[in-house]
Design an enzyme around this catalytic site. Sequence first.
Site, PDB file in Angstrom:
ATOM      1  N   SER A 126       0.778  -1.055  -0.065  1.00 10.84           N
ATOM      2  CA  SER A 126       0.128  -0.145   0.045  1.00 10.84           C
ATOM      3  C   SER A 126       0.873   1.177   0.134  1.00 10.84           C
ATOM      4  CB  SER A 126      -0.968  -0.026   1.158  1.00 10.84           C
ATOM      5  OG  SER A 126      -0.529  -0.336   2.275  1.00 10.84           O
ATOM      6  N   HIS A 177       1.346   4.773   4.416  1.00 11.88           N
ATOM      7  CA  HIS A 177       0.370   5.420   3.427  1.00 11.88           C
ATOM      8  C   HIS A 177       0.785   6.810   3.035  1.00 11.88           C
ATOM      9  CE1 HIS A 177      -3.263   2.345   3.921  1.00 11.88           C
ATOM     10  NE2 HIS A 177      -2.188   1.718   3.729  1.00 11.88           N
TER      11      HIS A 177
END
Length: 194
Positions: A126, A177
């Site tokens: 991610s 992230h």
Amino acid sequence: MFVRTESFKEFIRYYPVISTIIAIHIILYLLTALPLLPSGWLMERFAGVNLYIVNGEYWRLFTPIFMHSGFGHVLFNSFSLVLFGPVLERMLGKGKFVLLYLAAGLAANIATLLIEPLTYIHVGASGAIFGLFGFFASIIVFRKDLLSNENKQLIITITVIAVIMTFMQSNINITAHLFGLLAGFLIGAATLKK
């Protein structure tokens, strides 16, 4: 732009980098999920463990980009790549796309190392995928001509939702992230030229 109409064979031919990354995701997931290797062997060797990284296991800054902790995890990240990666692989070319993906993932993992405690353990693509969102954001800011208004709105909406969801779900590497997103944006800002 973000709708996939290719057949499976066409997708592999048109987007070999993304196809390879997804194949690596699936193979590594199956090796961790099926009883082919001793339980946990791959995770023990390749997960991002901050303590091990500071003790010299620097490969753990890269390997977590390809490791996933469950079926839903690998499915979601691979699906995100299928949707958002092809545009950038075609726009940047194979080599630059690989560099963007790995640089964003590496930046996310370095930030995790610097900000999270030594006991922190992480896996997942991610951070690199958020790097793609960041690169799209830099296109919107610096090269508006490369995307239609509809696609700009779609990217902004998905990026905002992804950032919000980062803070709403448990077991998310928030640092990866956010810094993956920032890295992708900065890479785009540095490289996009008219």
